[in-house]
Design an enzyme around this catalytic site. Structure first.
Site, PDB file in Angstrom:
ATOM      1  CD1 TRP A  34      -3.160   1.190   1.229  1.00 33.53           C
ATOM      2  CD2 TRP A  34      -0.909   2.624   1.694  1.00 33.53           C
ATOM      3  NE1 TRP A  34      -3.595   2.296   1.271  1.00 33.53           N
ATOM      4  CE2 TRP A  34      -2.729   3.302   2.139  1.00 33.53           C
ATOM      5  CE3 TRP A  34      -0.225   2.671   2.389  1.00 33.53           C
ATOM      6  CZ2 TRP A  34      -2.261   4.341   1.891  1.00 33.53           C
ATOM      7  CZ3 TRP A  34      -0.880   4.339   3.390  1.00 33.53           C
ATOM      8  CH2 TRP A  34      -2.130   5.214   2.937  1.00 33.53           C
ATOM      9  CB  SER A 100       3.968  -3.416   2.973  1.00 38.13           C
ATOM     10  OG  SER A 100       3.318  -2.045   3.654  1.00 38.13           O
ATOM     11  CG  MET A 101      -2.308  -4.467   2.552  1.00 38.10           C
ATOM     12  SD  MET A 101      -3.763  -3.281   1.863  1.00 38.10           S
ATOM     13  CE  MET A 101      -5.199  -4.078   2.131  1.00 38.10           C
ATOM     14  CG  ASP A 229       9.914  -0.759   8.366  1.00 40.54           C
ATOM     15  OD1 ASP A 229       8.853   0.081   8.466  1.00 40.54           O
ATOM     16  OD2 ASP A 229       9.593  -1.381   7.333  1.00 40.54           O
ATOM     17  CG  HIS A 258       7.364  -0.270   5.330  1.00 40.57           C
ATOM     18  ND1 HIS A 258       7.643  -1.154   5.784  1.00 40.57           N
ATOM     19  CD2 HIS A 258       7.574  -0.165   3.596  1.00 40.57           C
ATOM     20  CE1 HIS A 258       5.860  -2.164   5.379  1.00 40.57           C
ATOM     21  NE2 HIS A 258       5.892  -0.750   4.154  1.00 40.57           N
TER      22      HIS A 258
END
Length: 278
Positions: A34, A100-101, A229, A258
């Protein structure tokens, strides 16, 4: 531009999901983070295909070139989209890679559909098991900070995404690895996504608790996270996941932000290819 057609979990409408399919061999499915699209993976797609694998990267509903329904951006709906992709392309022995997501889609998929078609999993900078700070998750993101994000997305989305992109890569410390042009490229992808989808998927990754579902991940799993991150704190995510997922290899990338798929792409690609081939 190929699409698969998936039905909404509430059967409201059919949704067309855009995907890129490259190479031959064991299928590797890339699930983007995302608020980007499958285009974030360009460095990994090339490495995966050159290593002898079939690489499939798709746009989550509401993002990239996929359809933009008004409703159904919860993880059950997103996992069903992934299942439909796998079934319509008749993929077997797959390796799921969630960034991530996208890590949530991997875990929810394995929880709902099992691993009959899945050989391995990879979680990169993943949000699982829980983003939000609670009494049982003291290292999480405070709810007031999450509320600020939602408010910014609602009232100042385009400006918020520009600032978010810098934090995504720890830009102040990584200027030698991330160009201004790349920040603009990401901003263009993110700002062009559906505003509704951007907000609704943010609610999903901010509020979904995967702690009980981690035990449903029974395939060999590579977990990669950067210790710098600023988006998804390592203590509330991969540090916890590595203690629960049964068969995992956990790698912490020093000074990794990240967006380490750009800043540490050589290191990440080496880890990824080694795990795919093992």
């Amino acid at each position: 531009m190929p699409f698969i057609e998936t039905e909404d979990i509430q059967k409201e409408e059919n949704v067309y999901i855009n995907y890129q399919d490259s190479g031959e061999g064991q299928p590797v499915i890339l699930i983007h983070g995302w608020p980007l699209s499958h285009r974030m993976w360009e460095n990994q797609v090339q490495a995966i295909v050159e290593a002898g694998f079939r690489c499939i990267a798709y746009d989550r509903r509401g993002f990239g070139d996929s359809d933009r329904p008004w409703n159904n951006y919860d993880y059950d709906s997103l996992a069903l989209d992934l299942r439909t992709l796998i079934e319509q392309l008749d993929l077997r022995d797959c390796i799921l890679v969630g960034f991530s997501m996208g890590g949530g889609e991997v875990v929810r998929y394995l929880s709902r559909f099992g691993d009959d078609r899945i050989a391995k999993a990879v979680l990169i900078s993943s949000v699982i098991p829980l983003v939000k700070k609670t009494d049982a998750n003291p290292d999480g993101v405070p709810e007031e900070k999450l509320n600020e994000i939602m408010d910014s997305l609602q009232n100042n989305r385009v400006a918020f995404l520009a600032a978010f992109s810098k934090q995504f890569y720890n830009y102040a410390d990584q200027k030698d690895k991330v160009s201004k042009q790349h920040l603009q490229y990401d901003w263009g992808i993110a700002s062009a996504a559906s505003p509704r989808a951007t907000i609704e998927t943010a609610k999903a990754w901010a509020n979904t608790d995967f702690r009980q579902e981690l035990r449903n991940v029974r395939v060999p799993t590579l977990i990669v996270h950067g210790d710098a991150d600023q988006i998804v704190p390592i203590e509330t995510s991969s540090e916890q996941s590595s203690k629960v997922i049964r068969d995992n290899k956990y790698v912490v990338i020093k000074d990794g932000p990240h967006g380490l798929f750009i800043t540490h792409k050589e290191e990440l690609n080496s880890l990824l290819i080694d795990f795919l081939k093992k």
